[in-house]
Design a protein around this motif. Structure first.
Motif, PDB file in Angstrom:
ATOM      1  N   GLU A  73       0.833  -1.208   0.000  1.00  0.00           N
ATOM      2  CA  GLU A  73       0.000   0.000   0.000  1.00  0.00           C
ATOM      3  C   GLU A  73       0.863   1.252   0.000  1.00  0.00           C
ATOM      4  O   GLU A  73       0.560   2.236  -0.666  1.00  0.00           O
ATOM      5  N   TYR A  74       1.956   1.214   0.752  1.00  0.00           N
ATOM      6  CA  TYR A  74       2.877   2.344   0.815  1.00  0.00           C
ATOM      7  C   TYR A  74       4.189   1.961   0.135  1.00  0.00           C
ATOM      8  O   TYR A  74       4.686   0.847   0.328  1.00  0.00           O
ATOM      9  N   ASP A 203       5.749 -14.990  15.436  1.00  0.00           N
ATOM     10  CA  ASP A 203       4.733 -14.554  14.468  1.00  0.00           C
ATOM     11  C   ASP A 203       5.371 -14.452  13.095  1.00  0.00           C
ATOM     12  O   ASP A 203       6.586 -14.657  12.944  1.00  0.00           O
ATOM     13  N   TYR A 204       4.578 -14.024  12.115  1.00  0.00           N
ATOM     14  CA  TYR A 204       4.992 -14.142  10.726  1.00  0.00           C
ATOM     15  C   TYR A 204       4.241 -13.106   9.902  1.00  0.00           C
ATOM     16  O   TYR A 204       3.013 -13.039   9.957  1.00  0.00           O
ATOM     17  N   ILE A 209       5.300  -5.652   2.891  1.00  0.00           N
ATOM     18  CA  ILE A 209       4.885  -5.323   4.247  1.00  0.00           C
ATOM     19  C   ILE A 209       3.793  -4.259   4.212  1.00  0.00           C
ATOM     20  O   ILE A 209       3.911  -3.255   3.520  1.00  0.00           O
ATOM     21  N   LYS A 210       2.730  -4.493   4.966  1.00  0.00           N
ATOM     22  CA  LYS A 210       1.602  -3.566   5.007  1.00  0.00           C
ATOM     23  C   LYS A 210       1.474  -2.962   6.405  1.00  0.00           C
ATOM     24  O   LYS A 210       1.754  -3.617   7.409  1.00  0.00           O
ATOM     25  N   LEU A 211       1.033  -1.729   6.437  1.00  0.00           N
ATOM     26  CA  LEU A 211       0.916  -1.000   7.695  1.00  0.00           C
ATOM     27  C   LEU A 211      -0.025  -1.714   8.669  1.00  0.00           C
ATOM     28  O   LEU A 211       0.263  -1.799   9.866  1.00  0.00           O
ATOM     29  N   ASN A 212      -1.121  -2.257   8.148  1.00  0.00           N
ATOM     30  CA  ASN A 212      -2.080  -2.904   9.057  1.00  0.00           C
ATOM     31  C   ASN A 212      -1.509  -4.174   9.684  1.00  0.00           C
ATOM     32  O   ASN A 212      -1.892  -4.553  10.799  1.00  0.00           O
ATOM     33  N   GLU A 213      -0.574  -4.851   9.006  1.00  0.00           N
ATOM     34  CA  GLU A 213       0.054  -6.029   9.589  1.00  0.00           C
ATOM     35  C   GLU A 213       1.001  -5.646  10.729  1.00  0.00           C
ATOM     36  O   GLU A 213       1.079  -6.341  11.746  1.00  0.00           O
ATOM     37  N   ASN A 219      -0.452  -4.438  18.369  1.00  0.00           N
ATOM     38  CA  ASN A 219      -1.684  -4.556  19.159  1.00  0.00           C
ATOM     39  C   ASN A 219      -1.782  -5.916  19.850  1.00  0.00           C
ATOM     40  O   ASN A 219      -2.268  -6.022  20.976  1.00  0.00           O
ATOM     41  N   GLN A 220      -1.310  -6.942  19.174  1.00  0.00           N
ATOM     42  CA  GLN A 220      -1.434  -8.299  19.721  1.00  0.00           C
ATOM     43  C   GLN A 220      -0.462  -8.574  20.850  1.00  0.00           C
ATOM     44  O   GLN A 220      -0.797  -9.239  21.827  1.00  0.00           O
ATOM     45  N   TYR A 221       0.755  -8.025  20.752  1.00  0.00           N
ATOM     46  CA  TYR A 221       1.800  -8.399  21.702  1.00  0.00           C
ATOM     47  C   TYR A 221       2.196  -7.321  22.696  1.00  0.00           C
ATOM     48  O   TYR A 221       2.804  -7.619  23.721  1.00  0.00           O
ATOM     49  N   PHE A 222       1.871  -6.063  22.405  1.00  0.00           N
ATOM     50  CA  PHE A 222       2.381  -4.992  23.253  1.00  0.00           C
ATOM     51  C   PHE A 222       1.309  -4.104  23.866  1.00  0.00           C
ATOM     52  O   PHE A 222       1.617  -3.246  24.684  1.00  0.00           O
TER      53      PHE A 222
END
Length: 224
Positions: A73-74, A203-204, A209-213, A219-222
């Motif tokens: 995307e970017y 994780d993987y 690479i996308k910003l939302n990933e 968000n999931q780990y921190f």
């Protein structure tokens, strides 16, 4: 609102054309500079479509934009110059096409240095500072100097690949100081994912690479 936006985009392009004219002397003198920034390629293409759709409608032409699935995307590039190149190509196609459709295919090639710059820029958008290591050996040297909370580990690097570097981290660093390691690769097959998990990666994420990933990982780990 849509008309106003098209006018604004057209005005921005007019200013861009004026700047291009002013740069002609620089080009002749070999002094042209590429101003790389991080920008949304989809938004750029949509703005071009808005500007040129009316002309296509006047000639009853279909204007079709196709973006290769591996384009992020970017991207990192000179946005103004890329806009000018695409606008010239599409405008000429509209001028000389009398019937049918015009298809714009977009595909980008990038090297590791561009990937690094893109990742750092995306992390900066999320307000996270980052250091860069070009290979697994450099990662291990960096960990000797300071602790990190998270490593985005490319699994295909020179000198020492990401899998070997991750295994070495688990073998040599105190367990409480081992950072979260997230694999980065262009491969999406389950076999490769299992190899990453077996090495100790938690994780993987896949390239491009996308910003939302990246947001998902934080968000999931921190985030408590």
């Amino acid at each position: 609102m849509i008309i106003i936006k098209i006018i604004i985009n057209s005005g921005d392009h007019l200013l861009s054309l004026i700047n291009e004219v002013l740069e002609l002397s620089k080009i002749e003198a070999g002094q042209i500079k590429v101003n790389k920034t991080v920008f949304n390629i989809v938004e750029l293409l949509n703005s071009l479509r808005s500007m040129l759709q009316m002309k296509a409608n006047e000639k009853y032409l279909d204007l079709d934009f196709k973006i290769a699935p591996d384009i992020p995307e970017y991207i990192v590039s000179d946005e103004r110059k890329l806009r000018q190149i695409l606008l010239n190509l599409i405008s000429n196609a509209l001028k000389f096409t009398e019937e049918g459709s015009i298809t714009v295919d977009v595909k980008l090639a990038e090297d590791n240095r561009v990937n690094q710059k893109l990742l750092v820029s995306l992390l900066k958008k999320l307000n996270y500072p980052a250091d860069i290591a070009s290979d697994g050996v450099a990662v291990l040297r960096a960990l000797e100097k300071q602790n990190y909370d998270l490593i985005f580990m490319d699994i295909e690097m020179p000198e020492m690949d990401g899998i070997s570097a991750t295994k070495t981290i688990y073998d040599t660093i105190e367990k409480s100081k081992i950072p979260l390691i997230v694999a980065m690769t262009a491969h999406e097959d389950e076999e490769k994912r299992q190899i990453c998990r077996d090495a100790g990666m938690k994780d993987y994420i896949t390239k491009p690479i996308k910003l939302n990933e990246l947001e998902r990982v934080f968000n999931q780990y921190f985030n408590d």
